[in-house]
Design an enzyme around this catalytic site. Sequence first.
Site, short mmCIF file in Angstrom:
data_model
loop_
_atom_site.label_atom_id
_atom_site.label_comp_id
_atom_site.label_asym_id
_atom_site.label_seq_id
_atom_site.Cartn_x
_atom_site.Cartn_y
_atom_site.Cartn_z
N GLU A 47 -1.32 27.63 3.53
CA GLU A 47 -2.65 27.01 3.40
C GLU A 47 -2.51 25.50 3.42
O GLU A 47 -1.68 24.93 2.69
CB GLU A 47 -3.31 27.45 2.09
CG GLU A 47 -4.71 26.89 1.93
CD GLU A 47 -5.37 27.37 0.64
OE1 GLU A 47 -5.54 26.55 -0.27
OE2 GLU A 47 -5.67 28.57 0.57
N ASP A 49 -4.43 35.59 -5.31
CA ASP A 49 -3.46 34.78 -4.57
C ASP A 49 -2.70 35.63 -3.55
O ASP A 49 -2.36 35.18 -2.47
CB ASP A 49 -2.46 34.13 -5.53
CG ASP A 49 -3.15 33.44 -6.69
OD1 ASP A 49 -3.42 32.24 -6.58
OD2 ASP A 49 -3.41 34.12 -7.70
N ASP A 72 0.19 31.43 -0.06
CA ASP A 72 -0.93 30.76 -0.73
C ASP A 72 -0.31 29.95 -1.86
O ASP A 72 0.00 30.50 -2.92
CB ASP A 72 -1.92 31.79 -1.27
CG ASP A 72 -3.11 31.13 -1.94
OD1 ASP A 72 -3.65 30.15 -1.38
OD2 ASP A 72 -3.49 31.58 -3.03
#
Length: 197
Positions: free
Chosen positions: A68, A141, A7
């Site tokens: 991501e 996160d 992330d």
Amino acid sequence: MRVLGVDPGLTRCGVGVVDGVAGRPLTMRGVGVVRTPADAELGHRLVAIERGIEQWLDEHDPEVLAVERVFSQHNVRTVMGTAQASAVAMLCASRRGIPVALHTPSEVKAAVTGNGRADKAQIGAMVTRLLRLDAPPKPADAADALALAICHIWRAPAKNRLQQAVAQNRLQQAAALHASRTPRTPKAPTAQKGRTA
């Protein structure tokens, strides 16, 4: 399959490693955050992220890196830092020949929670349940990184089948196009036997 989910972020870059295959229980192998000080120079922060990602790659030897997919409609400054951290992670994996998969936030949310608009708490709760953890990983996160890994494990087989079908279709179209463009060789005229009077 072992997947390292990332992330991306400049201040906190979530990382999480998950083992498993679609349709079977998943196992978390590690979770954490690569941190950089907000007041450090950008170049130094990116080097720190690179070192952190490299350590995770060395320690866990993943088969795939799931990151991501970065996009934003509003805050360009924030998305630039996220994109830079994402690029570092992709570079680290690609340098080792590890495939990189990109997943959108809504794709990850839908895969893990069934709702493409799920909030951080819902994602944390589902990650905790799916990986049979005692508590949601902190900070968010870290949970998001695990969610990315889970999403990839669950969606990779379907994506692979789709990619194979698309590739097969393209081959068939190319073969048909080639056949239609290839000039046909005219048949040689057959010699007629002359009549004798």
